[in-house]
Design a protein around this motif. Sequence first.
Motif, short mmCIF file in Angstrom:
data_model
loop_
_atom_site.label_atom_id
_atom_site.label_comp_id
_atom_site.label_asym_id
_atom_site.label_seq_id
_atom_site.Cartn_x
_atom_site.Cartn_y
_atom_site.Cartn_z
N GLY A 142 8.78 7.53 -1.02
CA GLY A 142 7.75 6.59 -1.87
C GLY A 142 6.83 6.24 -0.87
O GLY A 142 6.45 6.51 0.02
N PHE A 143 6.22 4.88 -1.64
CA PHE A 143 5.06 4.53 -1.11
C PHE A 143 5.06 2.66 -1.00
O PHE A 143 5.75 2.17 -1.78
N VAL A 144 4.42 2.09 -0.27
CA VAL A 144 4.47 0.71 -0.29
C VAL A 144 2.97 0.61 0.20
O VAL A 144 2.26 1.10 0.88
N GLY A 145 2.37 -0.71 -0.49
CA GLY A 145 0.97 -1.18 -0.28
C GLY A 145 0.97 -2.51 0.38
O GLY A 145 1.84 -3.23 0.29
N CYS A 146 0.15 -2.41 1.41
CA CYS A 146 0.08 -3.64 2.31
C CYS A 146 -1.18 -4.18 2.06
O CYS A 146 -2.43 -3.78 2.21
N ALA A 147 -0.93 -5.51 1.96
CA ALA A 147 -2.04 -6.42 1.24
C ALA A 147 -3.27 -6.48 2.22
O ALA A 147 -4.37 -6.28 2.00
#
Length: 474
Positions: free
Chosen positions: A266-271
């Motif tokens: 999956g994917f994670v967004g890093c602010a």
Amino acid sequence: SAKCGACGPGYATPLDAMKGKYCPREEIVYLPCIYRNTGIEKPDYLATVDVDPKSPHYCQVIHRLPMPNLKDELHHSGWNACSSCFGDATKRRNRLILPSLISSRIYVVDVGTDSRAPRIHKIVEPVELFWKGNVANPHTSHCLGSGDILISCLGDPSGNGKGGFIVLDGETFEVKGNWENGEKVPPMGYDFWYQPRHNVLMSTEWGAPKVLADGFNPADVEKGHYGRRINVWDWSTHRYIQAIDLGKGSIPLEIRFLHNPGAAEGFVGCALSGAVHRFYKTEKGDWAAEKVIEVPSKKVQGWLLPDMPGLITDILISLDDRFLYFSNWLHGDIRQYDISNTRQPKLVGQVFLGGSITKGGPVTVVEDKELQCQPDPLVIKGKKVPGGPQMLQLSLDGKRLYVTTSLYSGWDKQFYPDVVKEGSVMLQIDVDTEKGGLKVNKNFLVDFGKEPDGPVLAHEIRYPGGDSTSDIWV
């Protein structure tokens, strides 16, 4: 689907949800509306908005459910039951779970009796979380196949970071206690997703609640008060087993497994780092991550810092696992990537919806690795859109992307004071699901600056029948 004589809520598969003839177009959506930090002493409320183009009330708030308390900071919401309970005919998706990020109260809202006029069913007071779980600042709520509800928390009752969880009983909505077992708990919490076929739950980290409550200070990143890890949990034993470090100052927020329940990635967004990482199961059976997208910072004048990050604040994946979308809150754009090859996402759509670098504003871009010139402000129905794109929700068929412009009242006030003064907006983007491509629908505007009690900050978007960020298939 209707063929299934004894099924519970949701859909049998993500593709059924997306393409099934039993999957009608969304007609209403629910949004938490926040007054904390706006100077208006009114309670937050849940707004019901008509999004049916055939309706005489299209783009209007048709109902408001005020909370009985001030300064809750409603934020994200979840369901009492979803597609994880699809096989259980005794379950119904009829309660919306509304955790309050700052007050630590949890509202259980009845949307089953009258979906267009929700009412409060139960209130879980903060002391229940403090006493039974030693946690506070609840954030993400997901329904479980067992019928219970799992909620991640940001901290402990003193405002320190702590990545714990609480479980609510799916019938009584009483706090059962913590989900996690063992002494080890991550130093911070935020969002989570689970994938039972791989015996895993993944959680992310925002920051210590007492540090982020009233705004963002870059010095707190240096001091280690903001998150940097994906935290890996054993799904069956509820034990914290691994941390994947994405680097200092990354602040990983929304995390999304692919919808296919067999997928081990999956994917994670890093602010703050402006990066999207793909996480995946290795041949050894543990988990790893690799950076697959990076939004370069822009060198600017007239802003808080000389380098302006994109600030990736929300990401989502279409139900067929073909496209990934994210909002770039500070720069002001939404991007669409083809993720047919998950290791090499391909940018296929981009649209600017305001942001901090628009022409004629206080910020001058002096060096930009992506754009030739600063984007024009967005004007819809005569209104110049304040702020930048933030929360996203995609229609089940993938053709309409809804977006709101408030991140969190303390940060809105700091980065986009105009949004606090004028209220946030909800917009709709038309999506090309064949080749990719995004286009603003110029006929769609919900202006939360015109609310009866004054401008308000509308946040996350939910459909009554479930959506791509609330439903998990098991």
